[in-house]
Design an enzyme around this catalytic site. Structure first.
Site, mmCIF file in Angstrom:
data_model
loop_
_atom_site.group_PDB
_atom_site.id
_atom_site.type_symbol
_atom_site.label_atom_id
_atom_site.label_comp_id
_atom_site.label_asym_id
_atom_site.label_seq_id
_atom_site.Cartn_x
_atom_site.Cartn_y
_atom_site.Cartn_z
ATOM 1 N NE ARG A 1 2.341 6.486 9.112
ATOM 2 C CZ ARG A 1 1.993 5.803 8.140
ATOM 3 N NH1 ARG A 1 1.591 4.429 7.938
ATOM 4 N NH2 ARG A 1 0.492 6.344 8.012
ATOM 5 C CG ASP B 1 2.115 5.276 4.681
ATOM 6 O OD1 ASP B 1 1.452 4.051 4.895
ATOM 7 O OD2 ASP B 1 2.714 5.592 5.218
ATOM 8 C CG HIS C 1 0.172 0.336 2.616
ATOM 9 N ND1 HIS C 1 0.530 -0.503 3.329
ATOM 10 C CD2 HIS C 1 -0.528 1.216 3.292
ATOM 11 C CE1 HIS C 1 1.374 -0.299 4.249
ATOM 12 N NE2 HIS C 1 0.904 0.958 4.198
ATOM 13 C CG HIS D 1 5.490 0.906 3.175
ATOM 14 N ND1 HIS D 1 4.391 2.366 2.287
ATOM 15 C CD2 HIS D 1 4.328 1.264 4.364
ATOM 16 C CE1 HIS D 1 4.150 2.921 3.524
ATOM 17 N NE2 HIS D 1 3.764 1.772 4.564
HETATM 18 C C1 SIN Z 1 3.289 1.198 7.627
HETATM 19 O O1 SIN Z 1 3.317 2.814 7.837
HETATM 20 O O2 SIN Z 1 2.720 0.758 7.033
HETATM 21 C C2 SIN Z 1 4.184 0.359 8.631
HETATM 22 C C3 SIN Z 1 5.192 0.228 7.901
HETATM 23 C C4 SIN Z 1 6.061 -0.646 9.144
HETATM 24 O O3 SIN Z 1 5.970 -0.906 10.095
HETATM 25 O O4 SIN Z 1 7.135 -1.404 8.784
#
Ligand code: SIN
Length: 270
Positions: free
Chosen positions: A261, A103, A101, A246
């Site tokens: 994040r 974000d 995906h 990612h």
């Molecule tokens: C995400 O922001 O999608 C999670 C990425 C991660 O935990 O490495």
């Protein structure tokens, strides 16, 4: 490779670089912000080691690159609504992001980027994979690129959050975006559809849309477009959310993996 301020070590030919020579907890001057931004534009996801910062410093870092976005599906930290916890442990029944995906692509203005700071990691596992949507687009045949270029698609998160949080009565964002977007800074074209959020290509029959989305979902998983990041405690990943996807690997249950994040606002894809 290095510029005047940073040491930049590319990790693959397509995507990803490790960056040395900056303490992200400190105030950054314009030249340093520009150097980090330039590295991000070239490598699409950049990684930093041995960083230690507070929530306030995390937000300050994000704000050098734009206004911070709120997450529509996950509440932020009580005193820092712009920060979401990325956390999994023995009690977790799901984790954030174990699917391909970008974000919040369902927003009318999807984020330009995210900065993830991980402080607690399992001894092994818990890597994150990133795929370059420039490389994915460039690898398509001219005929397929010409077919996809004018199309638009629906990005929706309702099905995801309804399944995760069936008790929450809420409607989540749903928006239409180009299947191929032009990056506002580099002006390069990149694919902008994902397996988890893109539900329908407009103007195609249901069967045609499903077949094309299936093909594109498989295409972006090609390892030739990817870098895989092995986290250590206090590593940071900063990704350009417009031209990458990612996938966070959940192969470490019941161990703990934890961090925070921030997400930086972007603009309407074109
Ligand atoms: C995400 O922001 O999608 C999670 C990425 C991660 O935990 O490495």
């Amino acid at each position: 490779m290095s510029d005047a301020l940073l040491e930049i070590r590319p990790m693959t030919r397509q995507i990803g670089a490790e960056i040395f020579g900056v303490d992200l907890s400190q105030p950054l001057d314009q030249a340093m912000v520009a150097a980090i931004h330039d590295a991000l534009m070239v490598h699409q996801v950049i990684f930093f080691r041995d960083q230690h910062f507070t929530h306030a410093e995390h937000k300050r870092l994000g704000r050098y690159f734009g206004e911070l976005a709120l997450h529509s599906g996950v509440a932020g930290l009580p005193d820092h609504p712009e920060i979401v916890a990325i956390h999994a442990d023995a009690n977790s029944t799901y984790i954030a992001g174990d699917n391909w995906h970008s974000d919040l692509s369902e927003y009318d203005e999807p984020p330009m980027g995210s900065i993830l700071y991980m402080h607690t990691l399992p001894d092994s596992g818990g890597d994150t994979l990133f795929s370059s949507m420039y490389a994915a687009y460039d690898a398509l045949s001219p005929a397929m690129r010409a077919f996809l270029d004018p199309l638009t698609a629906v990005h929706d998160s309702n099905h995801i959050y309804r399944e995760l949080f069936p008790d929450v009565q809420k409607t989540y964002p749903c928006n239409t975006h180009p299947v191929v977007r032009t990056h506002p800074v580099t002006k390069r074209k990149c694919l902008f559809v994902s397996e988890s959020k893109t539900t329908r290509i407009n103007g195609l029959s249901k069967a045609e849309s499903s077949a094309v989305l299936r093909f594109l979902a498989d295409h972006v998983k090609d390892p030739n477009f990817q870098v895989r990041f092995r986290w250590q405690p206090h590593s940071v990943a900063f990704w350009d959310n417009r031209c990458t996807q990612h996938f966070a690997v959940w192969d470490y249950f019941p161990d703990t993996r934890s961090g925070t994040r921030v997400t930086i606002k972007g603009d309407r894809p074109y």
